[in-house]
Design an enzyme around this catalytic site. Structure first.
Site, PDB file in Angstrom:
ATOM      1  N   ASP A  40     -44.539 -64.246 -90.614  1.00 20.32           N
ATOM      2  CA  ASP A  40     -45.629 -64.320 -89.506  1.00 20.32           C
ATOM      3  C   ASP A  40     -47.202 -65.148 -90.535  1.00 20.32           C
ATOM      4  O   ASP A  40     -47.495 -64.554 -90.889  1.00 20.32           O
ATOM      5  CB  ASP A  40     -45.338 -63.750 -88.928  1.00 20.32           C
ATOM      6  CG  ASP A  40     -46.798 -63.661 -87.366  1.00 20.32           C
ATOM      7  OD1 ASP A  40     -47.069 -64.849 -87.000  1.00 20.32           O
ATOM      8  OD2 ASP A  40     -46.196 -62.985 -86.623  1.00 20.32           O
ATOM      9  N   ASP A  41     -46.718 -66.523 -89.737  1.00 23.24           N
ATOM     10  CA  ASP A  41     -47.810 -66.827 -90.565  1.00 23.24           C
ATOM     11  C   ASP A  41     -47.821 -67.195 -92.476  1.00 23.24           C
ATOM     12  O   ASP A  41     -49.203 -66.790 -92.941  1.00 23.24           O
ATOM     13  CB  ASP A  41     -49.475 -66.138 -90.562  1.00 23.24           C
ATOM     14  CG  ASP A  41     -49.852 -66.531 -88.780  1.00 23.24           C
ATOM     15  OD1 ASP A  41     -49.127 -67.510 -88.606  1.00 23.24           O
ATOM     16  OD2 ASP A  41     -51.363 -66.055 -88.497  1.00 23.24           O
ATOM     17  N   CYS A  76     -47.553 -69.534 -83.763  1.00 21.08           N
ATOM     18  CA  CYS A  76     -46.091 -68.726 -82.993  1.00 21.08           C
ATOM     19  C   CYS A  76     -45.746 -68.934 -82.230  1.00 21.08           C
ATOM     20  O   CYS A  76     -44.366 -69.658 -82.728  1.00 21.08           O
ATOM     21  CB  CYS A  76     -46.623 -67.415 -82.986  1.00 21.08           C
ATOM     22  SG  CYS A  76     -47.521 -66.281 -84.058  1.00 21.08           S
ATOM     23  N   ASP A 311     -43.113 -68.813 -89.472  1.00 22.87           N
ATOM     24  CA  ASP A 311     -43.353 -70.006 -88.431  1.00 22.87           C
ATOM     25  C   ASP A 311     -44.488 -71.015 -88.473  1.00 22.87           C
ATOM     26  O   ASP A 311     -44.650 -71.722 -87.279  1.00 22.87           O
ATOM     27  CB  ASP A 311     -43.302 -68.706 -87.152  1.00 22.87           C
ATOM     28  CG  ASP A 311     -44.655 -67.939 -87.077  1.00 22.87           C
ATOM     29  OD1 ASP A 311     -45.483 -67.896 -88.353  1.00 22.87           O
ATOM     30  OD2 ASP A 311     -44.676 -66.851 -86.329  1.00 22.87           O
ATOM     31  N   ASN A 312     -45.882 -70.807 -89.131  1.00 25.93           N
ATOM     32  CA  ASN A 312     -46.313 -72.102 -89.339  1.00 25.93           C
ATOM     33  C   ASN A 312     -47.166 -71.499 -90.342  1.00 25.93           C
ATOM     34  O   ASN A 312     -47.035 -70.316 -90.671  1.00 25.93           O
ATOM     35  CB  ASN A 312     -47.456 -71.979 -88.039  1.00 25.93           C
ATOM     36  CG  ASN A 312     -47.826 -70.488 -87.656  1.00 25.93           C
ATOM     37  OD1 ASN A 312     -47.575 -69.624 -86.638  1.00 25.93           O
ATOM     38  ND2 ASN A 312     -48.598 -70.102 -88.316  1.00 25.93           N
TER      39      ASN A 312
END
Ligand SMILES: *[C@@H]1O[C@H](CO)[C@@H](O)[C@H](O)[C@H]1NC(C)=O
Ligand SMILES: *[C@@H]1O[C@H](CO)[C@@H](O)[C@H](O)[C@H]1NC(C)=O
Ligand SMILES: *[C@@H]1O[C@H](CO)[C@@H](O)[C@H](O)[C@H]1NC(C)=O
Ligand SMILES: *[C@@H]1O[C@H](CO)[C@@H](O)[C@H](O)[C@H]1NC(C)=O
Ligand SMILES: *[C@@H]1O[C@H](CO)[C@@H](O)[C@H](O)[C@H]1NC(C)=O
Ligand SMILES: *[C@@H]1O[C@H](CO)[C@@H](O)[C@H](O)[C@H]1NC(C)=O
Ligand SMILES: *[C@@H]1O[C@H](CO)[C@@H](O)[C@H](O)[C@H]1NC(C)=O
Ligand SMILES: *[C@@H]1O[C@H](CO)[C@@H](O)[C@H](O)[C@H]1NC(C)=O
Length: 508
Positions: A40-41, A76, A311-312
């Site tokens: 995540d991130d 997200c 996700d990013n």
């Protein structure tokens, strides 16, 4: 997978032989397992893979490191929805992290969830395991609460809401499980690791292959590390790259508004955040090691594809924006992608232009399930087998879409109440606003490397970068570039913004 094709082609004329091949009673399973690890991130440009030494060795060095992996939306819930559907945001309509933006909404559940790849894999004999963060609004009462288990998952451990490390609720196959803040029992990254290992231990692999999605909270805020890692990286600082603490006056409204140079308090906060993110990643590295060891222990390592991505991306001080994603620049849209698995030669780097929307078609293709026409992405499987790098025919352009979020109340900065801003830091530098809404076409080929973006704001602002000449996106060339080329990119953007399925895959 190759075995299946072969047996049906070769043995069809010989019925008895065919029967034997199609119903193996023992020996190797006909289909590979897949483990999909989604962080995540996690950035790539700020060095996000550096602390993940075991992950690089066990996945990247054992297979392919993709050097040009991008997400189609730097946030997200839209990006995760693209990963699940294989579609651009304008086709799945999950615009932001709120319910009103369709994040895990009832209409998403009704229209999309029944058709997603876990459902298809499960129908084709796969056991499917999920643990960790799903979509930001998952598990909220108004959208079915923890009782709602997305279809297709045979073993579900879904985090309620957004990433945290302690004090959270899980839906365990539809039943609420509450967690406190004891490291041994509750630290979420470790819990995902333990449950994944246990799941692998208990599979009867001769009966069913498995698909697992392990979605870690790390390195998302609140950046809580495991206690044994809390003192690591004490001397590290966020990278002072060429866009760090730069006041870019030729960029869109939100960036021009950022205070620059940043106050020293902000810079210390950025450095703390950088170190804390890396500390949380050490537990992700342990998770990867535990999973690989367990696969080896049950003799399945050579029959399992492992994917590792995010996700990013993320920024910390770039263009004097303190910490977030949601921007059109490469630091927020480029992510790692590492893949290992049967038939993939170790130690490869591949430079094709690949996307988050390619993952769902890849999972289907790997398991022999036809890729539906509604998917905008392309299967990466053809890239797994070849040795040729920088294949320009794979893809030359993609779309990046973001609809800015706006919060009515901004607790930190009451002066911005009702002004349509969001995600403001303690100095009221805001990372998002209703008019941080843009579409970009990203062009990438062995010779060209451009980004062209149009904002839906009062200025109809345009940003354009030649990343071959200007990899840090310091100079907006929208007004100096050849107008013919600018208008060609604008048309390409308009076309991609409406594309569906195959029409998203044409290279121009
Ligand atoms: C949410 O999704 C539904 C169904 O896909 C769609 O009809 C609706 O317009 C979407 N909402 C937004 C705000 O895009
Ligand atoms: C978890 O919640 C308890 C009770 O509200 C609180 O005392 C504790 O500080 C929280 N722990 C963390 C890590 O947030
Ligand atoms: C901020 O930090 C820089 C570099 O450490 C230092 O030179 C400067 O004096 C500091 N500014 C303030 C206002 O403390
Ligand atoms: C996979 O590994 C197992 C055990 O290590 C071995 O028996 C098997 O032959 C291997 N299969 C392939 C296809 O390499
Ligand atoms: C993957 O897709 C390609 C192209 O559609 C197809 O030729 C191939 O057979 C697929 N692989 C499997 C295992 O179905
Ligand atoms: C890949 O390289 C190996 C040797 O390095 C060669 O035998 C094989 O034919 C190549 N495969 C492709 C698809 O080029
Ligand atoms: C999310 O998107 C929806 C649909 O565009 C919009 O109505 C809503 O205000 C957005 N949420 C936020 C927090 O901006
Ligand atoms: C963007 O929105 C803010 C807040 O509503 C407003 O002050 C600003 O003028 C807008 N800028 C553009 C370029 O639309």
């Amino acid at each position: 997978m190759a075995g299946k094709t072969w047996s049906s082609q070769v043995c069809l004329p010989f019925f008895i032989l065919c029967f034997y091949f199609l119903f193996p009673t023992n020996g190797a399973p006909s289909k590979p397992n897949i483990i999909f690890i989604l962080t995540d991130d996690l950035d790539i440009q700020l060095g996000g893979l550096i602390p993940l030494t075991k992950t690089k060795q066990l996945i990247g060095d054992a297979g392919i490191t993709f050097t040009n992996m991008f997400v189609t939306s730097p946030l997200c819930c839209p990006s995760r929805s693209s990963i699940l559907t294989g579609q651009y945001v304008h086709n799945h309509l999950v615009w932001n992290n709120s319910l009103s933006g369709n994040c895990s909404s009832l209409s998403w559940q009704k229209k999309f969830e029944p058709t997603l790849f876990p459902v298809k894999l499960n129908k084709n004999g796969y056991k499917t395991f999920f643990a960790g963060k799903y979509l930001n609004q998952y598990g909220k009462e108004s959208v079915g609460g923890v009782q709602h288990v997305p279809p297709g998952w045979t073993s579900w451990n879904g985090l309620v809401g957004n990433s945290v490390y302690y004090n959270y609720s899980l839906s365990v196959n539809g039943v609420l499980e509450s967690h406190g803040d004891s490291y041994k029992a509750d630290y979420l990254t470790d819990l995902i690791s333990r449950r994944a290992v246990k799941f692998i231990q208990h599979q009867n692999i001769n009966k069913n292959p498995f698909f697992m999605m392990l979605a870690t909270p790390a390195p998302h805020s609140p950046f809580t590390s495991a206690p044994q890692y809390s003192k690591e990286f004490a001397n590290k600082k966020a990278p002072r790259d060429k866009s760090f603490n730069v006041h870019s006056k030729d960029k869109h409204w939100l960036v021009r508004k950022a205070a620059s140079p940043m106050p020293n308090t902000t810079i210390s906060f950025i450095d703390d955040t950088f170190r804390n993110r890396w500390k949380t990643l050490l537990s992700v590295d342990d998770l990867v090691e535990n999973v690989v060891k367990q696969l080896d222990a049950v003799g399945q390592l050579n029959n399992t594809y492992i994917f590792f991505t995010s996700d990013n991306g993320y920024h910390l001080g770039q263009f004097s924006l303190s910490f977030d994603k949601r921007q059109l620049y490469d630091f927020d849209n480029r992510v790692p992608l590492l893949v290992r698995g049967p038939g993939i030669k170790p130690k490869q780097q591949r430079h094709e232009f690949v996307l988050n929307i390619d993952l769902a078609p890849t999972f289907l293709n790997l398991t022999g399930i036809p890729v539906s026409n509604s998917m905008d992405g392309k299967s990466l499987v053809p890239l797994f087998q070849g040795n040729v790098t920088n294949e320009p025919k794979f893809r030359q352009n993609c779309l990046i879409e973001h609809k800015g979020e706006a919060h009515v109340e901004i607790r930190q900065c009451p002066q911005y109440k009702n002004q349509g801003l969001a995600t403001c830091d303690s100095n009221c530098v805001c990372e998002d606003s209703w008019n941080n809404t843009y579409g970009c076409v990203r062009q990438l080929s062995p010779t060209e490397n451009f980004k062209y973006c149009e904002f839906e704001d009062q200025d109809h602002f345009i940003e354009m970068y030649d990343l071959n000449k200007d990899p840090f996106e310091l100079t907006n060339i929208a007004s100096t570039a050849d107008p013919k080329f600018v208008s060609q990119l604008s048309q390409e953007l308009a076309k991609l913004s409406l594309c569906k399925g195959k029409s998203c895959q044409e290279t121009t």
